[in-house]
Design a protein around this motif. Structure first.
Motif, PDB file in Angstrom:
ATOM      1  N   HIS A  62       0.835  -1.203   0.000  1.00 25.81           N
ATOM      2  CA  HIS A  62       0.000   0.000   0.000  1.00 25.81           C
ATOM      3  C   HIS A  62       0.869   1.253   0.000  1.00 25.81           C
ATOM      4  N   PHE A  63       1.842   1.298   0.913  1.00 25.17           N
ATOM      5  CA  PHE A  63       2.730   2.459   0.971  1.00 25.17           C
ATOM      6  C   PHE A  63       3.650   2.512  -0.239  1.00 25.17           C
ATOM      7  N   ARG A  65       2.861   1.571  -3.297  1.00 21.48           N
ATOM      8  CA  ARG A  65       2.078   2.130  -4.410  1.00 21.48           C
ATOM      9  C   ARG A  65       1.906   3.631  -4.262  1.00 21.48           C
ATOM     10  N   GLU A  66       1.768   4.090  -3.007  1.00 20.55           N
ATOM     11  CA  GLU A  66       1.635   5.527  -2.775  1.00 20.55           C
ATOM     12  C   GLU A  66       2.909   6.283  -3.156  1.00 20.55           C
ATOM     13  N   LEU A  67       4.065   5.650  -2.924  1.00 21.80           N
ATOM     14  CA  LEU A  67       5.338   6.326  -3.160  1.00 21.80           C
ATOM     15  C   LEU A  67       5.887   6.110  -4.568  1.00 21.80           C
ATOM     16  N   GLY A  69       4.180   3.825  -7.028  1.00 25.53           N
ATOM     17  CA  GLY A  69       3.191   3.392  -8.004  1.00 25.53           C
ATOM     18  C   GLY A  69       3.224   1.904  -8.285  1.00 25.53           C
TER      19      GLY A  69
END
Length: 272
Positions: A62-63, A65-67, A69
């Motif tokens: 999750h983190f 993908r946030e940072l 992609g």
């Protein structure tokens, strides 16, 4: 007089035996409960860290993908485990059931130990001991959960994705995975009890905060060795195990310093 002392000693032995019997009975009962639900335990807990939907992988991805992609951890869709011995699955069931029984019964076992030693404690000692008795099972459980949710997933991820050739077919032995699972989780549970050992040794005057500070570098090397024994040979898993142990060591230094100062104040009062 000697007969009274002998009876007193035998009475303590009998009392200890009753506490041990109740502790073993709790382990057996919980192990049986796990054994009757072994299919669910194996599929959802035992093999949980081998799937992409495992909690640790979901949080990290999750983190990630946030940072970036992209997902940082993507495991193969199937984790193929083979049985090489006739009674291997039965042996694994017994090992997992007993291990689960010990972990689940551990708070009760600690409580039984406290019930055995509490009659010999002074009222103020009994009050203080409740905190440390609770700390024992909480540290143990924290260590087990750290091994399960932090170290084991990274170790499995490394073992699955590391390849020296695409011609090699990955077929994992059930006993090897079981050994890895028990070694990491139980090992972390035991080493997380280090602050309790520091508390006891400081309280009886064997260990001092000065000693812990002086040999901090040696302790870090020893922690790395212990982390390498508990985890597989990859650096990532070893560092994941070593980091919380180093933090525990620093907490133990602070705790030892507090206890040592209290003992010095108490000795000064007694001298005056």
């Amino acid at each position: 007089m000697s007969e009274e002392k002998e009876m007193s000693f035998l009475g303590h032995i009998g009392e200890l035996r009753s506490h041990l019997v109740r502790s073993i009975l709790a382990i057996v009962i919980l192990a049986i409960i796990v054994g009757f639900n072994i299919n669910w335990v194996m599929d959802h807990i035992f093999f949980g860290p081998t799937r992409n939907d495992f909690l640790t992988f979901r949080i990290v991805n999750h983190f990630s993908r946030e940072l970036t992609g992209n997902d940082s951890f993507i495991l193969p869709a199937q984790f193929s485990v083979q049985q090489k011995q006739l009674f291997q699955q039965f042996n694994v069931m017994m090992a997992v059931s007993i291990f689960s029984g010990v972990v689940l019964a551990f708070p009760y076992i600690v409580w039984e130990i406290w019930k055995f030693i509490s009659p010999a404690l002074m009222p103020n000692e009994k009050k203080n001991s409740i905190f440390y008795i609770n700390a024992i099972w909480m540290l143990f459980m924290t260590g087990v959960l750290t091994g399960y949710f932090l170290i084991l997933p990274f170790a499995i991820n490394f073992g699955l994705l590391f390849k020296v050739s695409d011609n090699i077919v990955q077929l994992f032995d059930l006993s090897d995975y079981t050994t890895l699972f028990l070694q990491v989780t139980m090992g972390m549970g035991v080493v997380f009890l280090f602050p309790i050992a520091v508390y006891i040794l400081t309280s009886i005057g064997i260990l001092t905060p000065k000693f812990l500070r002086t040999y901090r570098r040696h302790a870090i090397v020893l922690i790395m060795v212990v982390a390498a024994i508990i985890t597989p040979a990859d650096v990532l898993s070893m560092m994941a195990a070593a980091l919380p142990l180093i933090i525990l060591y620093e907490i133990s230094v602070i705790m030892s310093n507090v206890i040592y100062k209290k003992m010095q104040k108490k000795n000064l009062k007694n001298e005056n």
